[in-house]
Design an enzyme around this catalytic site. Structure first.
Site, PDB file in Angstrom:
ATOM      1  N   LYS A   1      64.186   8.187 -77.484  1.00 47.59           N
ATOM      2  CA  LYS A   1      64.023   9.940 -77.239  1.00 47.59           C
ATOM      3  C   LYS A   1      64.084  10.132 -75.864  1.00 47.59           C
ATOM      4  CE  LYS A   1      63.701  10.231 -81.568  1.00 47.59           C
ATOM      5  NZ  LYS A   1      62.679  10.915 -82.389  1.00 47.59           N
TER       6      LYS A   1
ATOM      7  N   LYS B   1      63.609  20.209 -79.957  1.00 54.39           N
ATOM      8  CA  LYS B   1      63.087  19.950 -81.147  1.00 54.39           C
ATOM      9  C   LYS B   1      63.751  20.684 -81.862  1.00 54.39           C
ATOM     10  CE  LYS B   1      58.531  19.915 -81.946  1.00 54.39           C
ATOM     11  NZ  LYS B   1      58.883  18.795 -82.982  1.00 54.39           N
TER      12      LYS B   1
ATOM     13  N   GLU C   1      56.863  24.541 -86.118  1.00 52.92           N
ATOM     14  CA  GLU C   1      56.379  23.577 -84.995  1.00 52.92           C
ATOM     15  C   GLU C   1      55.947  24.144 -83.799  1.00 52.92           C
ATOM     16  OE1 GLU C   1      59.921  20.984 -84.733  1.00 52.92           O
ATOM     17  OE2 GLU C   1      59.330  19.817 -86.547  1.00 52.92           O
TER      18      GLU C   1
ATOM     19  N   GLY D   1      59.243  15.488 -89.527  1.00 56.06           N
ATOM     20  CA  GLY D   1      60.299  14.384 -89.092  1.00 56.06           C
ATOM     21  C   GLY D   1      59.788  12.883 -89.764  1.00 56.06           C
TER      22      GLY D   1
ATOM     23  N   ASP E   1      53.384  16.061 -83.007  1.00 58.83           N
ATOM     24  CA  ASP E   1      54.932  16.171 -83.497  1.00 58.83           C
ATOM     25  C   ASP E   1      55.740  15.253 -82.905  1.00 58.83           C
ATOM     26  OD1 ASP E   1      56.581  19.374 -84.426  1.00 58.83           O
ATOM     27  OD2 ASP E   1      56.959  17.482 -84.802  1.00 58.83           O
ATOM     28  N   GLY E   2      56.835  15.077 -83.630  1.00 59.92           N
ATOM     29  CA  GLY E   2      58.038  14.345 -83.146  1.00 59.92           C
ATOM     30  C   GLY E   2      58.825  15.295 -82.047  1.00 59.92           C
ATOM     31  N   ALA E   3      59.969  14.561 -81.521  1.00 62.45           N
ATOM     32  CA  ALA E   3      60.977  15.605 -80.895  1.00 62.45           C
ATOM     33  C   ALA E   3      62.280  14.748 -80.942  1.00 62.45           C
ATOM     34  CB  ALA E   3      60.450  15.491 -79.319  1.00 62.45           C
TER      35      ALA E   3
ATOM     36  N   GLY F   1      65.647  19.082 -84.629  1.00 62.20           N
ATOM     37  CA  GLY F   1      66.497  18.217 -85.543  1.00 62.20           C
ATOM     38  C   GLY F   1      66.521  18.043 -87.049  1.00 62.20           C
TER      39      GLY F   1
HETATM   40  O1  DER Z   1      62.652  18.537 -85.903  1.00 59.48           O
HETATM   41  C1  DER Z   1      61.835  18.023 -85.025  1.00 59.48           C
HETATM   42  O2  DER Z   1      61.547  18.817 -84.002  1.00 59.48           O
HETATM   43  C2  DER Z   1      61.137  16.890 -85.513  1.00 59.48           C
HETATM   44  O3  DER Z   1      60.246  16.671 -84.786  1.00 59.48           O
HETATM   45  C3  DER Z   1      62.290  15.901 -85.581  1.00 59.48           C
HETATM   46  O4  DER Z   1      63.441  16.019 -84.968  1.00 59.48           O
HETATM   47  C4  DER Z   1      61.579  14.353 -84.883  1.00 59.48           C
HETATM   48  O5  DER Z   1      62.055  13.564 -85.823  1.00 59.48           O
HETATM   49  P1  DER Z   1      61.838  11.771 -85.894  1.00 59.48           P
HETATM   50  O6  DER Z   1      60.516  11.819 -85.699  1.00 59.48           O
HETATM   51  O7  DER Z   1      62.350  11.756 -87.382  1.00 59.48           O
HETATM   52  O8  DER Z   1      62.968  11.331 -84.989  1.00 59.48           O
END
Ligand code: DER
Length: 253
Positions: free
Chosen positions: A128, A101, A110, A31, A88-90, A103
């Site tokens: 988020k 998760k 992940e 992400g 990681d992101g979300a 997106g």
């Molecule tokens: O796909 C995922 O789960 C990613 O972590 C993501 O969606 C988070 O993306 P972003 O940091 O660009 O918002």
């Protein structure tokens, strides 16, 4: 922009508080927020020459390599090695640190990396954070075998999803998006997901009217033949998380 600054701030705080100075194995998610996590790691100025970074897909691997860090694929991790930490992101995080998760279509790797880490740090700016999942982000990403996709769509509808769809390519190329596993992604809308506190308060959470509690729906979806992985990560370290393959110790920063 203030969104980019918020991502950078979350990443800087996450790395400052959760990157072990003597880290040997570090999971790197996918992400846009994760880009700031890698920048923050580089800015620490610690010696990363002996540290191995495990990517969660093509973009994650390019991010690691372009930062001059050493990438090691998940299947090349020596037996018995547990990652010191994974970042990681979300797409959305709820009051009990459960995450949506997927997106970015990398949810399978992940989750593999998150589950292989002592601690999983979810780096998410305030956009988020919602009290319940599927409040602002409306659907659950689900990775499925292409041949099973239409059957999975039908099963999701039976579970109460409204108009689940197979994610198309985002470019002009005709056809459906393929993940790094050459699978399809289904995006399945559901009403907001209840948390454990709601069940403790007497709410049902078993799908009545399509309203589910997080872990119950995640388990139901994972059971559908053809589903590889579900874009729901647990925040609790309790039995529900362990039993259902949840990710303990998450804390969005
Ligand atoms: O796909 C995922 O789960 C990613 O972590 C993501 O969606 C988070 O993306 P972003 O940091 O660009 O918002």
């Amino acid at each position: 922009s203030n969104v980019e600054e918020a991502k950078r701030a979350a990443a800087t705080t996450a790395v400052a508080n959760h990157y072990p100075k003597n880290a040997q194995w570090v999971g790197i998610g996918s992400g846009t927020t994760i880009v700031y996590v890698v920048e923050a790691i580089k800015a620490l100025g610690v010696d990363t020459s002996a540290t191995r970074y495990v990517p969660t897909g093509y973009q994650s691997r390019q991010l690691i390599v372009n930062a001059g860090l050493t990438a090691v694929e998940f299947d090349a991790i020596p037996r018995g090695v547990v990652l010191d930490v994974a970042f990681d992101g979300a797409d959305e995080v709820d009051d009990e640190l459960n995450c949506i998760k997927g997106g970015g279509a990398c949810l399978f790797q992940e989750k593999l990396v998150a589950m292989q880490a002592k601690e999983f740090i979810c780096v998410a700016d305030s956009r988020k954070l919602q009290s319940r999942l599927l409040t602002n982000w409306k659907y659950i990403p689900i990775e499925v075998a292409p041949i099973a996709a239409f059957r999975v769509l039908r099963k999701l509808t039976e579970l109460g999803s409204i108009n689940p769809t197979i994610r198309p390519n985002s470019t002009l190329k005709e056809g459906n998006l393929k993940t790094d596993q050459d699978f399809f992604l289904i995006d399945a809308p559901f009403p907001p997901l209840l948390i454990q506190a709601d069940l403790d308060g007497g709410l049902n959470g078993t799908g009545t009217g399509g309203v589910w509690e997080v872990s119950r729906l995640a388990r139901e979806i994972k059971q559908i033949a053809g589903v590889l992985e579900v874009g729901i990560f647990y925040g609790q370290t309790g039995p529900q998380a362990t039993a259902a393959g949840g990710v303990g110790g998450q804390r969005p920063v």
